[in-house]
Motif scaffolding. Sequence first.
Motif, PDB file in Angstrom:
ATOM      1  N   VAL A 116      -0.602  -0.798  -4.709  1.00  0.00           N
ATOM      2  CA  VAL A 116      -1.727   0.138  -4.732  1.00  0.00           C
ATOM      3  C   VAL A 116      -1.205   1.541  -4.454  1.00  0.00           C
ATOM      4  N   ASP A 117      -1.458   2.464  -5.367  1.00  0.00           N
ATOM      5  CA  ASP A 117      -1.057   3.852  -5.165  1.00  0.00           C
ATOM      6  C   ASP A 117      -2.036   4.767  -5.879  1.00  0.00           C
ATOM      7  N   LYS A 118      -2.135   6.012  -5.417  1.00  0.00           N
ATOM      8  CA  LYS A 118      -3.036   6.970  -6.062  1.00  0.00           C
ATOM      9  C   LYS A 118      -2.560   7.336  -7.462  1.00  0.00           C
ATOM     10  N   PHE A 119      -1.224   7.289  -7.670  1.00  0.00           N
ATOM     11  CA  PHE A 119      -0.661   7.756  -8.931  1.00  0.00           C
ATOM     12  C   PHE A 119       0.137   6.644  -9.616  1.00  0.00           C
ATOM     13  N   PRO A 120       0.246   6.685 -10.937  1.00  0.00           N
ATOM     14  CA  PRO A 120       0.946   5.626 -11.677  1.00  0.00           C
ATOM     15  C   PRO A 120       2.457   5.834 -11.740  1.00  0.00           C
ATOM     16  N   TYR A 121       3.030   6.401 -10.699  1.00  0.00           N
ATOM     17  CA  TYR A 121       4.486   6.605 -10.650  1.00  0.00           C
ATOM     18  C   TYR A 121       4.901   6.836  -9.202  1.00  0.00           C
ATOM     19  N   HIS A 122       6.155   6.538  -8.926  1.00  0.00           N
ATOM     20  CA  HIS A 122       6.771   6.849  -7.637  1.00  0.00           C
ATOM     21  C   HIS A 122       7.171   8.318  -7.661  1.00  0.00           C
ATOM     22  N   SER A 123       6.967   9.028  -6.553  1.00  0.00           N
ATOM     23  CA  SER A 123       7.275  10.453  -6.490  1.00  0.00           C
ATOM     24  C   SER A 123       8.426  10.718  -5.528  1.00  0.00           C
ATOM     25  N   LEU A 124       9.315  11.610  -5.920  1.00  0.00           N
ATOM     26  CA  LEU A 124      10.459  11.972  -5.082  1.00  0.00           C
ATOM     27  C   LEU A 124      10.018  13.035  -4.087  1.00  0.00           C
ATOM     28  N   LYS A 125       9.489  12.575  -2.974  1.00  0.00           N
ATOM     29  CA  LYS A 125       8.913  13.506  -2.000  1.00  0.00           C
ATOM     30  C   LYS A 125       9.930  14.489  -1.450  1.00  0.00           C
ATOM     31  N   THR A 126      11.190  14.073  -1.372  1.00  0.00           N
ATOM     32  CA  THR A 126      12.219  14.965  -0.841  1.00  0.00           C
ATOM     33  C   THR A 126      12.433  16.193  -1.721  1.00  0.00           C
ATOM     34  N   GLU A 127      11.878  16.159  -2.945  1.00  0.00           N
ATOM     35  CA  GLU A 127      12.057  17.284  -3.873  1.00  0.00           C
ATOM     36  C   GLU A 127      10.772  18.093  -4.075  1.00  0.00           C
ATOM     37  N   TYR A 128       9.740  17.829  -3.278  1.00  0.00           N
ATOM     38  CA  TYR A 128       8.482  18.575  -3.435  1.00  0.00           C
ATOM     39  C   TYR A 128       8.671  20.065  -3.188  1.00  0.00           C
TER      40      TYR A 128
ATOM     41  N   PRO B  92       6.013  -9.563 -14.753  1.00  0.00           N
ATOM     42  CA  PRO B  92       4.791 -10.331 -15.046  1.00  0.00           C
ATOM     43  C   PRO B  92       3.933 -10.599 -13.814  1.00  0.00           C
ATOM     44  N   ARG B  93       4.565 -10.681 -12.623  1.00  0.00           N
ATOM     45  CA  ARG B  93       3.777 -10.969 -11.420  1.00  0.00           C
ATOM     46  C   ARG B  93       3.613  -9.745 -10.521  1.00  0.00           C
ATOM     47  N   LEU B  94       3.790  -8.568 -11.128  1.00  0.00           N
ATOM     48  CA  LEU B  94       3.481  -7.319 -10.427  1.00  0.00           C
ATOM     49  C   LEU B  94       2.224  -6.716 -11.034  1.00  0.00           C
ATOM     50  N   ASN B  95       1.206  -6.561 -10.220  1.00  0.00           N
ATOM     51  CA  ASN B  95      -0.053  -5.965 -10.659  1.00  0.00           C
ATOM     52  C   ASN B  95      -0.212  -4.621  -9.965  1.00  0.00           C
ATOM     53  N   ALA B  96      -0.324  -3.547 -10.731  1.00  0.00           N
ATOM     54  CA  ALA B  96      -0.467  -2.209 -10.159  1.00  0.00           C
ATOM     55  C   ALA B  96      -1.926  -1.763 -10.214  1.00  0.00           C
ATOM     56  N   LEU B  97      -2.437  -1.312  -9.091  1.00  0.00           N
ATOM     57  CA  LEU B  97      -3.794  -0.765  -8.999  1.00  0.00           C
ATOM     58  C   LEU B  97      -3.678   0.697  -8.583  1.00  0.00           C
ATOM     59  N   PHE B  98      -4.346   1.568  -9.299  1.00  0.00           N
ATOM     60  CA  PHE B  98      -4.241   2.991  -8.997  1.00  0.00           C
ATOM     61  C   PHE B  98      -5.558   3.494  -8.440  1.00  0.00           C
ATOM     62  N   GLY B  99      -5.523   3.903  -7.200  1.00  0.00           N
ATOM     63  CA  GLY B  99      -6.718   4.394  -6.534  1.00  0.00           C
ATOM     64  C   GLY B  99      -6.398   4.745  -5.092  1.00  0.00           C
ATOM     65  N   GLU B 100      -7.404   5.241  -4.385  1.00  0.00           N
ATOM     66  CA  GLU B 100      -7.240   5.699  -3.006  1.00  0.00           C
ATOM     67  C   GLU B 100      -7.659   4.620  -2.017  1.00  0.00           C
TER      68      GLU B 100
ATOM     69  N   LEU C 196       1.701   4.042   3.562  1.00  0.00           N
ATOM     70  CA  LEU C 196       0.800   5.079   3.065  1.00  0.00           C
ATOM     71  C   LEU C 196       1.256   6.503   3.365  1.00  0.00           C
ATOM     72  N   GLY C 197       2.407   6.638   4.022  1.00  0.00           N
ATOM     73  CA  GLY C 197       2.954   7.972   4.193  1.00  0.00           C
ATOM     74  C   GLY C 197       2.233   8.805   5.233  1.00  0.00           C
ATOM     75  N   CYS C 198       2.424  10.112   5.132  1.00  0.00           N
ATOM     76  CA  CYS C 198       1.940  11.006   6.187  1.00  0.00           C
ATOM     77  C   CYS C 198       1.143  12.166   5.609  1.00  0.00           C
ATOM     78  N   GLU C 199       0.546  12.909   6.530  1.00  0.00           N
ATOM     79  CA  GLU C 199      -0.201  14.120   6.216  1.00  0.00           C
ATOM     80  C   GLU C 199       0.282  15.221   7.155  1.00  0.00           C
ATOM     81  N   ASP C 200      -0.064  16.454   6.829  1.00  0.00           N
ATOM     82  CA  ASP C 200       0.241  17.554   7.748  1.00  0.00           C
ATOM     83  C   ASP C 200      -0.530  17.370   9.048  1.00  0.00           C
TER      84      ASP C 200
ATOM     85  N   LEU D 194       0.849  -1.196   0.000  1.00  0.00           N
ATOM     86  CA  LEU D 194       0.000   0.000   0.000  1.00  0.00           C
ATOM     87  C   LEU D 194       0.879   1.239   0.000  1.00  0.00           C
ATOM     88  N   GLY D 195       0.867   1.969  -1.106  1.00  0.00           N
ATOM     89  CA  GLY D 195       1.682   3.159  -1.247  1.00  0.00           C
ATOM     90  C   GLY D 195       2.970   2.879  -1.989  1.00  0.00           C
TER      91      GLY D 195
END
Length: 356
Positions: free
Chosen positions: A35-47, A68-76, A104-108, A8-9
């Motif tokens: 499972v991730d909201k977006f179809p890519y990994h994001s470099l959070k340290t550069e936000y 072949p045995r990695l299934n990506a699902l994009f959603g919340e 799943l990371g963090c929020e403010d 997850l994430g």
Amino acid sequence: MMKNLVLLGGGYGNMRVLLRLLPNQLPEDVTITLVDKFPYHSLKTEYYALAAGTISDQEVRVSFPEHPRLNALFGEVTHIDLENKQVFIKDKEPVPYDDLVIGLGCEDTYHSVPGAAEYTHSIQSIDKSRLTYQTLSNMPAGSKVGIVGAGLSGIELASELRESRPDLGIVLFDRGHRILKDFPERLSKYIHKWFVDHGVEVVNNANITKVEPHTIYNHDEAYPMDAVVWTAGIQPNRVVREMPVEKDRSGRVKLSQYHNLPTDEHVYVVGDCASLPHAPSAQLAEEQAEQIVQVLLKRWKGETLPEELPEIKLKGILGSLGKKQGFGFVADRAITGRVARFLKSGVLWMYRYHNG
């Protein structure tokens, strides 16, 4: 029977899990669902740089690996059902798991400051950083920006914004008596001098008591602002906060020495949501993920786990002051100037090279 490992994430922790298991270490009877909201990994340290407008959106995105045995699902992710071993995703069917790694990371976190959630901008997620960029880049000349929190994110945002928009007034509110008070005073003085030399106002011993549209209150004293960015603390993702498991005072999940729930050896927590003896960071998530992979491989093979895992040791911190200067604390040594900035750029290049 095929086993399903659900991640997850797609942050730093689970990205490291993927890169260690794929392409050759994944057992033949295990599939991975990411499972991730977006179809890519994001470099959070550069936000911070994305929000300041000094790098493009594309520069903070890294493709997920393919297998072949990695299934990506994009959603919340909306809920984790530990009892029935399934994950609920908005507008999708529930995903069953045999093993689960929650990253799943963090929020403010706004520390109950009235108006902070409603009237400040964020750089905690890529979509919020994009919105912050739109606000900051569209501000008229002479506008005033307040940045609450002088940790690594606040320092880097303030310095990067100064280089991106020299026409703006920038005020950095720091709760401590000096910047990075837990690090050597030499670093604090270097960073403070950089801000003074570049016209960034630093307010030490700050205590933000209220935020209103176009006004921030420090010890109840009003500071007119055209925009405010909040970088003053984080908390685990809402889904994790709602899990019926034991947590520490910060709301992070308490774990066994093998990084799984004490009550469930099939559920692991990595990164910002995990209760660990270090402050959350990308580096910590990656080191923790290395150990989770070793535990998973042994458990899948039915092998005995070691009595204890090695202590996680972090290499230090590196931060930037714009594109030419930087600071760091590495191997118990403070480093400043161009060398620190060069090291940070090198670490980022290596990460993209090995993960992209």
